[in-house]
Scaffold this motif. Sequence first.
Motif, short mmCIF file in Angstrom:
data_model
loop_
_atom_site.label_atom_id
_atom_site.label_comp_id
_atom_site.label_asym_id
_atom_site.label_seq_id
_atom_site.Cartn_x
_atom_site.Cartn_y
_atom_site.Cartn_z
N ASP A 109 0.85 -1.18 0.00
CA ASP A 109 0.00 0.00 0.00
C ASP A 109 0.89 1.24 0.00
OD1 ASP A 109 -1.59 2.22 0.81
OD2 ASP A 109 -3.07 0.86 1.69
N GLU A 110 0.86 2.00 -1.07
CA GLU A 110 1.75 3.15 -1.21
C GLU A 110 1.54 4.17 -0.10
OE1 GLU A 110 3.06 6.56 -4.49
OE2 GLU A 110 1.52 5.08 -4.99
N LYS A 111 0.30 4.34 0.33
CA LYS A 111 -0.01 5.31 1.38
C LYS A 111 0.66 4.90 2.70
CE LYS A 111 -3.88 7.65 3.66
NZ LYS A 111 -5.37 7.76 3.75
N LYS A 112 0.57 3.62 3.03
CA LYS A 112 1.16 3.14 4.27
C LYS A 112 2.69 3.13 4.18
CE LYS A 112 -2.91 0.43 5.53
NZ LYS A 112 -3.50 -0.92 5.71
N ARG A 113 3.19 2.81 3.01
CA ARG A 113 4.64 2.83 2.81
C ARG A 113 5.17 4.26 2.94
NH1 ARG A 113 4.40 0.55 -1.63
NH2 ARG A 113 5.05 2.13 -3.15
N SER A 114 4.45 5.20 2.41
CA SER A 114 4.84 6.61 2.51
C SER A 114 4.79 7.09 3.96
CB SER A 114 3.92 7.48 1.65
OG SER A 114 4.09 7.19 0.28
N LYS A 115 3.84 6.57 4.71
CA LYS A 115 3.75 6.92 6.12
C LYS A 115 5.01 6.47 6.86
CE LYS A 115 1.06 5.84 10.30
NZ LYS A 115 -0.16 5.18 10.84
N ALA A 116 5.48 5.28 6.54
CA ALA A 116 6.69 4.76 7.18
C ALA A 116 7.91 5.58 6.78
CB ALA A 116 6.89 3.29 6.79
N ILE A 117 7.99 5.93 5.51
CA ILE A 117 9.10 6.76 5.04
C ILE A 117 9.08 8.12 5.75
CG2 ILE A 117 10.06 7.98 3.05
CD1 ILE A 117 8.98 5.65 1.32
N ASP A 118 7.90 8.70 5.85
CA ASP A 118 7.77 10.01 6.50
C ASP A 118 8.20 9.95 7.97
OD1 ASP A 118 6.88 11.20 4.19
OD2 ASP A 118 4.75 11.09 4.71
N HIS A 119 7.91 8.82 8.63
CA HIS A 119 8.33 8.67 10.02
C HIS A 119 9.85 8.69 10.13
CE1 HIS A 119 8.85 7.32 14.09
NE2 HIS A 119 9.40 6.18 13.69
N VAL A 120 10.52 7.99 9.22
CA VAL A 120 11.99 7.98 9.24
C VAL A 120 12.53 9.36 8.89
CG1 VAL A 120 14.06 6.87 8.36
CG2 VAL A 120 11.97 5.52 8.61
N LEU A 121 11.90 10.04 7.96
CA LEU A 121 12.33 11.41 7.62
C LEU A 121 12.15 12.34 8.82
CD1 LEU A 121 10.89 11.80 4.00
CD2 LEU A 121 13.23 11.25 4.68
N GLU A 122 11.09 12.12 9.58
CA GLU A 122 10.89 12.88 10.82
C GLU A 122 12.06 12.65 11.78
OE1 GLU A 122 7.77 13.05 14.63
OE2 GLU A 122 7.83 11.31 13.29
N CYS A 123 12.54 11.41 11.83
CA CYS A 123 13.67 11.08 12.70
C CYS A 123 14.94 11.80 12.24
CB CYS A 123 13.89 9.57 12.73
SG CYS A 123 12.59 8.68 13.64
N ILE A 124 15.09 11.97 10.94
CA ILE A 124 16.24 12.73 10.43
C ILE A 124 16.14 14.19 10.86
CG2 ILE A 124 17.41 13.53 8.34
CD1 ILE A 124 16.66 10.87 7.03
N ASP A 125 14.93 14.74 10.84
CA ASP A 125 14.74 16.11 11.33
C ASP A 125 15.09 16.21 12.82
OD1 ASP A 125 13.93 17.09 8.88
OD2 ASP A 125 11.80 16.75 9.27
N ILE A 126 14.73 15.19 13.58
CA ILE A 126 15.07 15.15 15.00
C ILE A 126 16.59 15.12 15.17
CG2 ILE A 126 14.96 13.74 17.10
CD1 ILE A 126 12.12 12.90 16.16
N MET A 127 17.25 14.32 14.34
CA MET A 127 18.72 14.26 14.37
C MET A 127 19.33 15.63 14.22
SD MET A 127 19.26 10.89 11.97
CE MET A 127 21.03 11.07 11.84
#
Length: 378
Positions: A109-127
């Motif tokens: 599911d592209e929507k759910k996959r994008s959600k996971a990617i966005d979560h990791v990108l959020e972690c990069i912002d936290i970094m």
Amino acid sequence: MLRNDLKEKVKNFKVEIPSWGFSDSGTRFKVFHIPGAAKNIFERIEDAEQVEKYTKAVSAVAIHIPWDKVDDWKHLKKFAEDKGLKIGAVNPNLFQDEDYKFGSLTNLDEKKRSKAIDHVLECIDIMKSVDSKILSLWLPDGTDYPGQGDFAKRQELLIDSLKKIYSALEKDMTLLIEYKFFEPAFYHTDTADWGIAYALSKDLGDKAKVIIDLGHHAQGTNIEYIVSILSSRGKLGGFHFNSRKYADDDLTVGSVNLYELFLIFVELNKFFDLSSDKKPALVIDQSAAMKPKVQAMIQSVEALQIAYLKSLLVDVKSLKEAQLNNDIVMAEEIIKDAFLTDVRSILKEAREEMGLDPDALNAFRQSDYESIVAKKRG
């Protein structure tokens, strides 16, 4: 190596400790409460401060998102710095969201996959906010039954997701790819072993490396061999240190596999100066479900210090000569001689020279910290 040189090496040996190692944990059956166990990232950092206070061997505190999520990351960074600590590796959580039932970075599911990617990108912002340089990624994705998924298709989706994540990294950031041969998926895991993690890191580029968790292997796996191969190819990025007897037990470091731990350090010394800043990310990752948390962490730090000291005693020149002469017996004896040497007095002397109590664990046990936080935290 001379005694004074050994003391200087261990004085400068640092390890990262995990925020999650200070909170209640357990098994799939039960989470047992430990009095005073930390309930939020601020309490976890307070506990981490105690480990640093008694060992002076803590490089940073690794965090897990969203477990450690806060509204003000700059405030958290300063809070840690005021305790003499800093924020280390940032670990995304891709295994506790209902949307990830059939995968996160590999979800069809592209929507759910994008959600996971966005979560990791959020972690990069936290970094960026906490000045962390390590993104440590464990992917739980996989299948439970034959025919459930298309292996190749899932790999295609995985590398596509990772490329999006990789492109968001800053130049001095590193993506560590972790692997695990089973659990929570039981038929296949998308990053099942070091070979797949290595291949993914090669596909991505120089900012991607492999992280080894000591509990993420099949019984009998020669982990020190993996250490050597990845190191020689410039792709060993870090460790999650713990102990295991059967599977991913997450027992305290050195509680079971002392000889294996020592042999891992023997290999690491061939490629890195572990007393310098130019080394892989050395991180403790343990559950310690039945132990008081700070005591368990001090035990683990000390186990790593002892294994490191022992590994420095290997007579490298004599070992190479024995290997060139195919003298199997002598080569093994040289290794065993270092392992069987008691280095605890060296560690104690080093601590005294740093103004610490030579018996870190006992010194902490004699303090009132555990009883104070048990009352304070409820």
